[in-house]
Design an enzyme around this catalytic site. Structure first.
Site, short mmCIF file in Angstrom:
data_model
loop_
_atom_site.label_atom_id
_atom_site.label_comp_id
_atom_site.label_asym_id
_atom_site.label_seq_id
_atom_site.Cartn_x
_atom_site.Cartn_y
_atom_site.Cartn_z
N ARG A 26 0.82 -1.22 0.00
CA ARG A 26 0.00 0.00 0.00
C ARG A 26 0.85 1.28 0.00
O ARG A 26 0.42 2.31 0.50
CB ARG A 26 -0.96 0.03 1.20
CG ARG A 26 -1.98 -1.09 1.20
CD ARG A 26 -2.87 -0.99 -0.03
NE ARG A 26 -4.08 -1.79 0.10
CZ ARG A 26 -5.26 -1.30 0.50
NH1 ARG A 26 -5.39 -0.04 0.76
NH2 ARG A 26 -6.29 -2.09 0.60
N ARG A 30 -2.58 6.81 0.15
CA ARG A 30 -2.94 8.00 0.91
C ARG A 30 -1.88 8.56 1.83
O ARG A 30 -2.03 9.67 2.33
CB ARG A 30 -4.20 7.72 1.73
CG ARG A 30 -5.41 7.58 0.84
CD ARG A 30 -6.50 6.86 1.54
NE ARG A 30 -6.05 5.53 1.93
CZ ARG A 30 -6.78 4.69 2.63
NH1 ARG A 30 -7.96 5.03 3.04
NH2 ARG A 30 -6.32 3.49 2.93
N ARG A 39 -5.39 12.32 -6.79
CA ARG A 39 -6.73 11.75 -6.65
C ARG A 39 -7.78 12.85 -6.65
O ARG A 39 -8.83 12.71 -7.30
CB ARG A 39 -6.84 10.92 -5.37
CG ARG A 39 -8.08 10.04 -5.40
CD ARG A 39 -8.37 9.37 -4.09
NE ARG A 39 -8.63 10.34 -3.05
CZ ARG A 39 -9.00 10.04 -1.82
NH1 ARG A 39 -9.14 8.79 -1.46
NH2 ARG A 39 -9.22 10.98 -0.93
N ASP A 76 -6.62 -2.06 -7.88
CA ASP A 76 -7.23 -2.67 -6.70
C ASP A 76 -7.55 -4.13 -7.00
O ASP A 76 -7.82 -4.49 -8.15
CB ASP A 76 -8.50 -1.94 -6.27
CG ASP A 76 -8.79 -2.22 -4.80
OD1 ASP A 76 -8.28 -1.48 -3.94
OD2 ASP A 76 -9.49 -3.21 -4.51
N TYR A 153 -15.52 -10.93 -0.86
CA TYR A 153 -16.19 -9.66 -1.23
C TYR A 153 -17.40 -9.89 -2.12
O TYR A 153 -18.42 -9.22 -2.00
CB TYR A 153 -15.20 -8.72 -1.92
CG TYR A 153 -14.25 -8.05 -0.94
CD1 TYR A 153 -14.69 -7.02 -0.12
CD2 TYR A 153 -12.93 -8.45 -0.84
CE1 TYR A 153 -13.84 -6.41 0.79
CE2 TYR A 153 -12.06 -7.85 0.08
CZ TYR A 153 -12.52 -6.83 0.88
OH TYR A 153 -11.69 -6.23 1.78
O1 CP3 Z 1 -0.15 -1.38 -2.68
C1 CP3 Z 1 -0.31 -0.37 -3.39
O2 CP3 Z 1 0.12 0.73 -3.09
C2 CP3 Z 1 -0.96 -0.56 -4.75
C3 CP3 Z 1 -2.36 -0.35 -4.80
C4 CP3 Z 1 -3.33 -1.21 -4.00
C5 CP3 Z 1 -4.57 -0.70 -3.58
N1 CP3 Z 1 -5.31 -1.72 -3.05
C6 CP3 Z 1 -5.01 0.70 -3.74
C7 CP3 Z 1 -6.06 1.22 -2.85
C8 CP3 Z 1 -3.30 -2.56 -3.64
C9 CP3 Z 1 -2.18 -3.58 -3.81
C10 CP3 Z 1 -4.56 -2.87 -3.05
C11 CP3 Z 1 -4.92 -4.21 -2.60
C12 CP3 Z 1 -6.16 -4.40 -1.86
N2 CP3 Z 1 -7.37 -3.78 -2.05
C13 CP3 Z 1 -6.34 -5.37 -0.85
C14 CP3 Z 1 -5.28 -6.36 -0.41
C15 CP3 Z 1 -4.26 -5.77 0.48
C16 CP3 Z 1 -4.71 -5.53 1.89
O3 CP3 Z 1 -4.61 -4.38 2.33
O4 CP3 Z 1 -5.09 -6.50 2.57
C17 CP3 Z 1 -7.66 -5.29 -0.38
C18 CP3 Z 1 -8.28 -6.11 0.72
C19 CP3 Z 1 -8.31 -4.28 -1.16
C20 CP3 Z 1 -9.74 -3.84 -1.09
C21 CP3 Z 1 -9.86 -2.43 -0.69
N3 CP3 Z 1 -9.45 -1.35 -1.46
C22 CP3 Z 1 -10.42 -1.92 0.50
C23 CP3 Z 1 -10.99 -2.78 1.62
C24 CP3 Z 1 -10.33 -0.53 0.45
C25 CP3 Z 1 -10.87 0.47 1.44
C26 CP3 Z 1 -10.08 0.48 2.69
C27 CP3 Z 1 -8.67 0.99 2.47
O5 CP3 Z 1 -7.74 0.24 2.76
O6 CP3 Z 1 -8.53 2.11 2.01
C28 CP3 Z 1 -9.67 -0.18 -0.75
C29 CP3 Z 1 -9.35 1.18 -1.21
C30 CP3 Z 1 -8.00 1.45 -1.74
N4 CP3 Z 1 -7.26 0.62 -2.53
C31 CP3 Z 1 -7.26 2.65 -1.56
C32 CP3 Z 1 -6.06 2.51 -2.24
C33 CP3 Z 1 -4.97 3.53 -2.38
C34 CP3 Z 1 -7.77 3.86 -0.79
C35 CP3 Z 1 -8.63 4.68 -1.66
C36 CP3 Z 1 -8.41 6.15 -1.42
O7 CP3 Z 1 -9.01 6.64 -0.47
O8 CP3 Z 1 -7.65 6.77 -2.18
#
Ligand code: CP3
Length: 345
Positions: A26, A30, A39, A76, A153
């Site tokens: 991640r 953010r 964004r 994502d 999901y």
């Molecule tokens: O790792 C990275 O920087 C690359 C991008 C990436 C995102 N999501 C961007 C994202 C990766 C590899 C993911 C994987 C992901 N997405 C997972 C597996 C990893 C983990 O954390 O267990 C899961 C479960 C998700 C599903 C998901 N996406 C959720 C539950 C959420 C909301 C909660 C949260 O963590 O923000 C997201 C949103 C998300 N995916 C954001 C980002 C940068 C935040 C969105 C924003 O507010 O800009």
């Protein structure tokens, strides 16, 4: 374009490295104000994911700003269910929500196995643009969710503490569960192959909800499908499996055709190495909350972790994604400590 820094690829393959490579799950997101600005300019997370030029820009930001040894494509794990026919919305402060969910075998039959170059073309284009922008500085990691986590999901319809609706289906309707898991697996194999073809140098599979299954069900409803994915991908591209919370599955994962296994921060490093054996690279596993500590605490805890991995194949990372309210300066202390300390190994 030959890579100037291929530390992470050589480590994944078990080759000699001058120091331990480091990146953060991640990292594109953010924690960086530069990310929040991009964004805001497109209005939403989903617009950003679907705009390849900007997705490439935020993928590269942590390489420039933090000095990590790999980039991970900005996307994502939920792009796959969406392309299969279940669109999601990302709701601020709540997370993903699916309008429709999977309840019956008829619902599974309606799903498609997407052609990644068309239905997920924006991800492939983001990968190609990122490779150009990186210009060989560091490798690019592609990724997907594990079938079990995507299933969770698609059946639950949103995030959940228990995922009891998704877990219920494993008991009440194992046939439908298996049909859905197989369809996700087939889609994921095509998706990861296409990411590799577009330029991803290695791939990671995120099984974020591994830890909520009992061991027998984890074997039946997750490991079996992970095995298929590992088997189907090209031999020369390293694969990382990260099964959060699945301490009970470390031995089973060590038998799969992958190069690296991710550890979360609950897993003991020396015990994990004993269980997994010497033939895999381990990735992780600093507690993300350490980065709320003082620079001295971060250095101390990072060195403590590094010394436990010393002498064996290791990619430094956190034990899960970096928390959004982490100060990037603290992340830099972590990265700098890994680079300096492991040069002395
Ligand atoms: O790792 C990275 O920087 C690359 C991008 C990436 C995102 N999501 C961007 C994202 C990766 C590899 C993911 C994987 C992901 N997405 C997972 C597996 C990893 C983990 O954390 O267990 C899961 C479960 C998700 C599903 C998901 N996406 C959720 C539950 C959420 C909301 C909660 C949260 O963590 O923000 C997201 C949103 C998300 N995916 C954001 C980002 C940068 C935040 C969105 C924003 O507010 O800009």
């Amino acid at each position: 374009m030959p890579l100037q820094n291929d530390l992470i690829l050589r480590t994944a393959r078990g080759e000699f490295v001058e120091r331990t490579p480091v990146w953060l799950m991640r990292q594109a997101g953010r924690i960086l104000k530069e990310y929040r600005e991009v964004r805001a300019s497109v209005g939403s997370f989903k617009n950003l994911v679907q705009t390849p030029e900007l997705a490439a820009e935020v993928t590269i930001q942590p390489v420039d700003i933090l000095g990590v040894d790999a980039a991970i494509v900005f996307s994502d794990i939920l792009e796959i269910p969406q392309a299969m026919g279940l669109p999601y919305e990302m709701v601020e402060k709540r997370g993903p929500i699916f309008e429709n969910t999977i309840e019956t075998v008829a619902d599974v039959e309606k799903l498609i196995i997407p052609d990644p170059e068309t239905e997920l073309g924006y991800v492939m284009e983001a990968i190609r643009l990122t490779k150009k922008g990186l210009n060989g500085r560091v490798p690019l990691i592609g990724f997907a969710g594990a079938p079990w986590t995507i299933f969770a999901y698609m059946v639950e319809g949103s995030g959940s503490k228990t995922f009891s609706k998704a877990r219920r289906m494993l008991y009440t309707d194992p046939m439908t569960s298996e049909a859905l898991l197989q369809k996700i697996t087939d889609s994921t194999i095509e998706y990861l192959k296409a990411q590799i073809k577009a330029g991803a140098d290695m791939v990671q599979i995120f099984d974020s909800w591994a830890g909520i299954l009992p061991p027998d069900q984890y074997q039946e409803f997750s490991v079996r499908y992970l095995a298929q994915i590992c088997h189907a991908l090209p031999e020369d591209v390293p694969v990382t499996l990260f099964a959060k919370g699945a301490f009970f599955a470390r031995q089973a994962l060590s038998q799969l055709n992958c190069q690296t296994i991710g550890l979360d921060w609950n897993m003991d490093i020396l015990e994990s190495r004993r269980i997994i054996g010497p033939a895999k690279t381990l990735q992780g596993n600093l507690d993300p909350c350490v980065l709320y500590g003082s620079p001295e605490t971060i250095q101390e805890k990072t060195i403590e972790m590094l010394d436990k991995f010393r002498g064996s194949r290791h990619i430094a990372n956190l034990g899960h994604g970096v928390y959004p309210d982490t100060d990037p300066e603290k992340v830099k202390v972590f990265i700098q400590t890994v680079k300096e300390h492991t040069m002395k190994f």
